[in-house]
Scaffold this active site. Sequence first.
Site, short mmCIF file in Angstrom:
data_model
loop_
_atom_site.label_atom_id
_atom_site.label_comp_id
_atom_site.label_asym_id
_atom_site.label_seq_id
_atom_site.Cartn_x
_atom_site.Cartn_y
_atom_site.Cartn_z
N TYR A 141 2.81 12.84 -8.07
CA TYR A 141 3.32 12.63 -6.70
C TYR A 141 3.92 13.90 -6.10
CZ TYR A 141 5.84 10.45 -2.80
OH TYR A 141 6.33 10.13 -1.54
N LYS A 145 2.19 16.25 -3.03
CA LYS A 145 2.98 16.45 -1.81
C LYS A 145 3.20 17.95 -1.57
CE LYS A 145 3.86 12.26 -0.34
NZ LYS A 145 3.08 11.80 0.81
N1 LIG Z 1 8.50 5.25 0.07
C1 LIG Z 1 9.45 6.17 0.09
O1 LIG Z 1 10.62 5.89 -0.25
C2 LIG Z 1 9.12 7.57 0.50
C3 LIG Z 1 10.10 8.55 0.31
C4 LIG Z 1 9.83 9.85 0.78
C5 LIG Z 1 8.63 10.14 1.39
N2 LIG Z 1 7.68 9.17 1.54
C6 LIG Z 1 6.43 9.57 2.20
O2 LIG Z 1 6.59 9.35 3.59
C7 LIG Z 1 5.31 9.05 4.19
C8 LIG Z 1 5.42 7.77 5.00
O3 LIG Z 1 5.85 6.74 4.15
P1 LIG Z 1 5.99 5.24 4.68
O4 LIG Z 1 6.55 4.46 3.54
O5 LIG Z 1 6.67 5.24 5.99
O6 LIG Z 1 4.45 4.88 4.89
P2 LIG Z 1 3.73 3.46 4.66
O7 LIG Z 1 4.58 2.36 5.16
O8 LIG Z 1 3.26 3.39 3.25
O9 LIG Z 1 2.50 3.64 5.66
C9 LIG Z 1 1.49 4.54 5.36
C10 LIG Z 1 0.56 4.76 6.52
O10 LIG Z 1 -0.61 5.43 5.99
C11 LIG Z 1 -1.76 4.66 6.30
N3 LIG Z 1 -2.71 4.65 5.19
C12 LIG Z 1 -2.47 4.31 3.90
N4 LIG Z 1 -3.61 4.34 3.19
C13 LIG Z 1 -4.59 4.68 4.06
C14 LIG Z 1 -5.99 4.86 3.92
N5 LIG Z 1 -6.63 4.68 2.76
N6 LIG Z 1 -6.68 5.21 5.01
C15 LIG Z 1 -6.06 5.40 6.20
N7 LIG Z 1 -4.74 5.23 6.39
C16 LIG Z 1 -4.01 4.88 5.33
C17 LIG Z 1 -1.27 3.23 6.52
O11 LIG Z 1 -2.22 2.56 7.32
P3 LIG Z 1 -2.52 0.98 7.12
O12 LIG Z 1 -1.36 0.26 7.75
O13 LIG Z 1 -3.81 0.79 7.81
O14 LIG Z 1 -2.57 0.75 5.62
C18 LIG Z 1 0.07 3.47 7.19
O15 LIG Z 1 -0.10 3.70 8.57
C19 LIG Z 1 4.32 8.98 3.04
O16 LIG Z 1 3.64 10.19 2.96
C20 LIG Z 1 5.20 8.79 1.80
O17 LIG Z 1 4.62 9.32 0.64
C21 LIG Z 1 7.90 7.89 1.12
#
Ligand SMILES: NC(=O)c1ccc[n+]([C@@H]2O[C@H](COP(=O)([O-])OP(=O)(O)OC[C@H]3O[C@@H](n4cnc5c(N)ncnc54)[C@H](OP(=O)(O)O)[C@@H]3O)[C@@H](O)[C@H]2O)c1
Length: 240
Positions: A141, A145
């Site tokens: 991960y 990133k």
């Molecule tokens: N989870 C955490 O605590 C955390 C912490 C730090 C950073 N982050 C990072 O922050 C970013 C945003 O996170 P989030 O949790 O807000 O995002 P999320 O809710 O997981 O949403 C991800 C987005 O990416 C799209 N996506 C996922 N798979 C896809 C695919 N195969 N093809 C096209 N689109 C796709 C989704 O579209 P659909 O709705 O169509 O699936 C959605 O719009 C990510 O890069 C994550 O790694 C996360």
Amino acid sequence: MSQDINKLREMYRTFNKSCFILGASGETGKVLLQEVLKSQLFSKVTLIGRRKLTFEDAMYENVIQEVVDFDKLDDYASAFQGHDVGFCCLGTTRGKAGVEGFIRVDYDYVLKSAQLAKAGGCTHFNLQSSKGADKSSTMLYPKIKGQVEAAVEELNFDRYSIFRPGMLMCDRQESRPMEWMARKVLVPVAYMFPTAITIPVLVVAKAMLNNVVLPSEKKVELFHNKGVHELGELGETKEK
Ligand SMILES: NC(=O)c1ccc[n+]([C@@H]2O[C@H](COP(=O)([O-])OP(=O)(O)OC[C@H]3O[C@@H](n4cnc5c(N)ncnc54)[C@H](OP(=O)(O)O)[C@@H]3O)[C@@H](O)[C@H]2O)c1
């Protein structure tokens, strides 16, 4: 500071800038979209995603939606054209997509989107990365990133802002039991040390938007979790 940021916002509106958002259906992306619309900073807002989203509120009526196939993004280069600012909140998890799927979304799709955005005239690219991102890491991960951060940097945008938030605090729609558990455990930590390892998605969204109106002399800006908190809370009066 609240006056300064309000003045900067007012000035920014006069530039008639346009933006696109990748990942607007996600937890951060959907809040970012709401904030983008409420702020009225952009004269055109485009969502680029794999499916069309439905909105009930009138606030969304002028939002443009480009539905693309991320595996054939070159065929959709026109979707990226004509946007000054790009926000990328795309991402998946290894649990959901497997190792290859995770790399495809979090590296390939992000980098290809950034390339098309650059070719389409985007001057300010904003990438939501993650706390701990490190291209030399031995763990998947943080390595992916970090690698995607570095690969986008090579595209040489006029301005490139990288956000490395910690654990996102939100009421996630999708079931991710491990993340749910981690969030529950971290609630008291978030209360005692709000900027240490957690961050509400609203703060991330506000940080991206506050940063966009702040002039920057740096071509590449990197915000760690604490910095994202500070940016997101700019101009807000703290509760006593
Ligand atoms: N989870 C955490 O605590 C955390 C912490 C730090 C950073 N982050 C990072 O922050 C970013 C945003 O996170 P989030 O949790 O807000 O995002 P999320 O809710 O997981 O949403 C991800 C987005 O990416 C799209 N996506 C996922 N798979 C896809 C695919 N195969 N093809 C096209 N689109 C796709 C989704 O579209 P659909 O709705 O169509 O699936 C959605 O719009 C990510 O890069 C994550 O790694 C996360």
